[in-house]
Design a protein around this motif. Structure first.
Motif, short mmCIF file in Angstrom:
data_model
loop_
_atom_site.label_atom_id
_atom_site.label_comp_id
_atom_site.label_asym_id
_atom_site.label_seq_id
_atom_site.Cartn_x
_atom_site.Cartn_y
_atom_site.Cartn_z
N ARG A 129 27.22 75.82 9.43
CA ARG A 129 25.91 75.86 8.79
C ARG A 129 26.04 75.38 7.35
NH1 ARG A 129 24.20 81.95 9.07
NH2 ARG A 129 22.30 81.00 8.31
N LEU A 130 24.99 74.73 6.89
CA LEU A 130 24.93 74.31 5.50
C LEU A 130 24.59 75.54 4.66
CD1 LEU A 130 24.73 71.58 3.77
CD2 LEU A 130 22.30 72.03 3.81
N THR A 131 25.34 75.76 3.59
CA THR A 131 25.05 76.95 2.78
C THR A 131 24.59 76.62 1.37
OG1 THR A 131 27.32 77.20 2.02
CG2 THR A 131 26.72 78.34 4.05
N ASP A 132 24.78 75.40 0.92
CA ASP A 132 24.26 75.07 -0.40
C ASP A 132 24.18 73.55 -0.54
OD1 ASP A 132 23.16 75.52 -2.90
OD2 ASP A 132 24.78 76.85 -3.55
N ALA B 218 24.83 81.07 17.46
CA ALA B 218 25.93 81.67 16.68
C ALA B 218 25.48 82.18 15.32
CB ALA B 218 27.07 80.66 16.52
N HIS B 219 24.29 81.72 14.87
CA HIS B 219 23.79 82.16 13.56
C HIS B 219 23.37 83.63 13.55
CE1 HIS B 219 23.98 78.15 12.29
NE2 HIS B 219 23.04 78.19 11.37
#
Lengths: 529, 529
Positions: free
Chosen positions: A34-37, A329-330
């Motif tokens: 996942r993209l976090t920033d 999975a999130h």
């Protein structure tokens, strides 16, 4: 909630000619990411390049500032060494050395991609985010545009051309109000450079998939103009007539006023026309009805090389399956319950095949919805069906079309109650999706209630399909009271979906015969045979 | 994502006279909890009770069926022994023994509450879900209604009266179309029974807080009629004139058609009027302008006795603080970042006090929003500010008013970008909340960007408030480049909020004097002094 453990983090900087962007991914290799920033800076590294062939003083300073910002962030957040991908502006600059020398002391892995490598990275992003084997891929950035051919999901060939939007605008569009002559010169330049290749595109009839900030921004403006019901770019088909109409509007306005068009970013407004004209020429010359939009590009290509390092060609096995698993999975899940709802809904779907006649496409939608039906529980038990739909529509589902994405979300929304409706999304769905949604929702809902106690009590199902009624026999060790009770309440949607009454019976594990036992169901809900 | 570990689960069944309901909570004692499942059955245990004083054959069978269902569910899901709370129907039934004897062999802890205990449980739910010390609490169920007095958050006194909605309807409303005479008889009965107590309610002027399915359902109908912008009952003030109008509409319709009123549940439609008339009489006799709605009741009271077993009186220390922490605990978080944004936003709020003049109420809203600002990251990095607002509005925030709940959500929505707007919620906000939102959002946003690297680099702040400008000095060990750069972009909202330009400076840990260093900020974004 527990924090995620054992996940890696990586920071990747895309040092484009127009803007620089740091993206941070959290991931477990080959499992989920996942993209976090994300920090974007409009550095315009390629500004003035068209005239001088060099990075300007200002551009170098802005580039260094952005990289200082990013390394500062990386050290503060413990990201470690950043991977920087530089493209055409750095690659082609006569004074590239002077810039690179200034980066000594920065904690960076700095890679200058060749034109072909840049095309490869973009093609890899498409191969891992579209359900397509063969296509043309175009990536138009600030300095260059790559055009490449994907064959059997692999980069076959492709290269970079000096067709970036900053460069085109600087080179051809010098007047505040663009003149017809300027447009003609630009178009002639494009045709001369890639006309032959566009002929090949026209002849083989494959889809064109485009990426980069220019096409994303143009698409956003088109979606705003047509009140597109989704806030989603990836997987959108930008039709040629819409692009033509937008280009006409851009041409009518002086450069500084182009951001008045809803959706056009202020910091792209003065240069976007150069890129828009390249796309218009490409679509006209290749005689394409439109272009598919990719929200993923070179950055994601670089990321996949890390994330899928163990896989041949850095390729996901199945793009759609991965999308579903990655979203799943999130959120915290009861995996066994989900697997059982998947199993039962598929069984119901197959048993009722004579009534619906659907095939693999619908089976895939149902499976995705069954996998994701409960993710809304992460928000709140109350209305969790609605929250599941919200989370799905707020997430990415590469490999699915927008229509499919919406149908999956709506299936989860109606997995417990409510009369399935297409609502605001009607415009992007097909005429018979109304019935399709109701039928698939009925399968999912029955499966959900046949798994009401979340303990896999109903091992299997059998069906007798009659002219007026369908009898579903529940094969279970113990009498599955909760399941019978709750599933029996779904006779209404079943009738609406399949035009027949629903009767539920409890059977034993030894199938058929005298051991079968008819159980009572709530009065007035289910017709008894 | 990891599953939650070390959490307990408990199943509580509320065996009411109208309906039975199993609720399942997951919790860590004294830390957080969430509802994870709920199965409601309309068993009508009290049906026929008014005439016979006994549980009918049918009622006993339906009650046993529901309990079989619940124990079946509990054993399948590994819930263990269920806690069953039975109230007036079982308590008062002459043949109670016959029913209880049939429960041998069920894996239940079966508790029959006395009228006073039932009132205590309800009062406990109010004490833990409203920011109120003293109030009257009314819980109207199918069989009985409890009226009790909360003093300093404790149950002072209270008892049960035979005023449940099923009982009232059976006893007084025998005609399909309710007659004036029936209404008068019912009202006289209520006044005779609790008229004195209602006089006390009128005299002490405390709020009345009501719970139970009847008032929830009536409220839902009123909210539908007025297009209330929130799907939220707990904490709503149901005004007397609205209730009066709804009762008039119910009276006009024959029993079977009352569910035509949007919001009225079909399985309550024929009996709800009995409860509605009790409430109307209570509000008239006590001369109250309205009644506050509690979504929590006896079930939650029973739950708090487990969840807060270690606390005196089973009372939360601070209802609002717990609401925020409980919601925060639902989502994976970077705790250190959140704490630092809380610290910085509070500091900014205090430093700018001369400009806004706000006090404790606004400070609390800001703190709650700072705690929750990033929960939307659990959904998607993109638009996570919007997701935070969605998650907050989809969650419960007991102890906050709806206005406060909405303001907290909107603050998180505008914590990164956008021009703060009240939008659809205008009707439940106050006239100057527009400015309040902008100012608090400006504080939060500055704090967020002063903590852009998420590493606590800005240790503290100082402010010089001038006539035209405010200078914020960032106290840090190292030059906080990212923070200066990003925070400086917020001059626009700052100007809108406080009517002054914003200037940012980097200071060192030794405050003031020559060590201070003015840093450059992105051109054109911040006015330099």
């Amino acid at each position: 909630m527990q924090p995620v453990v054992n996940a890696h983090r990586i920071g990747i900087v895309d040092m484009g000619s127009g803007s620089a962007r740091l993206v941070v991914y959290e991931y477990v290799r080959d499992a989920w990411f996942r993209l976090t920033d994300e920090i974007r800076e409009g550095v315009r590294l390629g500004e003035g390049f068209a005239a001088s062939g060099k990075l300007s003083e200002g551009a170098i300073e802005r580039g260094l500032d952005a990289l200082k910002l990013y390394t500062d962030y990386a050290s503060a957040t413990g990201l470690g060494k950043l991977l920087v991908i530089a493209t055409s502006a750095v690659r082609e600059a006569a004074n590239r050395r002077a810039f690179l020398d200034k980066l000594n002391g920065f904690n960076l892995e700095f890679i200058v991609l060749s034109g072909e490598e840049e095309a490869q990275y973009g093609a890899l992003a498409v191969a891992n985010s579209f359900s397509v084997s063969d296509a043309w891929v175009m990536d138009l950035g600030g300095g260059s545009a790559q055009l490449s051919r994907l064959e059997a999901r692999r980069f076959a060939y492709g290269e970079a051309y000096p067709l970036g939007y900053v460069r085109m605008s600087e080179q051809f569009l010098r007047h505040t109000r663009t003149t017809d002559g300027e447009v003609r010169d630009l178009e002639r330049f494009v045709r001369t450079l890639i006309g032959q290749r566009l002929g090949a595109v026209r002849r083989d009839g494959l889809p064109l998939i485009a990426m980069g900030g220019t096409i994303r921004n143009l698409t956003k403006a088109v979606q705003k103009a047509e009140n597109y019901p989704l806030d989603m770019l990836h997987g959108y088909l930008l039709k040629r007539d819409r692009l033509e109409a937008l280009v006409e509007r851009l041409l009518e306005l002086p450069a500084a006023e182009r951001s008045r068009i809803s959706g056009i970013h202020a910091d792209r407004a003065d240069a976007i026309l150069g890129g828009a004209l390249v796309y218009r020429t490409v679509l006209r010359e290749a005689d394409l009805p439109g272009v598919w939009i990719s929200g993923q590009g070179v950055r994601e290509g670089a990321f996949y090389r890390q994330f899928l390092a163990a896989r041949t060609g850095f390729l996901l096995g199945d793009v759609r399956a991965f999308s579903v698993q990655n979203l799943f999975a999130h959120y915290p899940q009861e995996r066994a319950h989900t697997e059982h709802v998947k199993f039962l809904s598929k069984r119901i779907f197959n048993l009722l095949e004579p009534l619906h006649g659907y095939g693999q496409p619908e089976a895939q939608l149902l499976e995705a919805a069954a996998t994701l039906h409960d993710i809304g529980m992460a928000v709140n038990y109350f209305d969790h069906h609605k929250h599941s739909a919200y989370l799905i529509l707020s997430g990415q589902m590469p490999g699915f079309t927008h229509r499919e994405h919406v149908l999956i979300a709506l299936l989860t929304q109606y997995h417990r109650k409510g009369d399935p409706k297409l609502g605001a999304y009607k415009t992007i769905l097909e005429a018979d999706d109304d019935l399709r949604l109701t039928r698939l929702a009925a399968c999912l809902r029955l499966a959900e209630y046949l798994e009401r106690s979340r303990a896999g009590r109903v091992k299997d199902l059998e069906a007798d399909i009659g002219h007026d009624a369908v009898t579903l026999r529940l094969i279970a060790d113990l009498e599955p009271r909760v399941e019978l009770w709750e599933a029996a309440k779904q006779s209404e949607i079943f009738k609406k979906a399949f035009g027949r009454e629903l009767t539920l019976e409890a059977g034993t594990l030894r199938r058929g015969g005298a051991q079968d036992k008819r159980l009572s169901t709530p009065a007035g809900k289910t017709k008894r045979k």
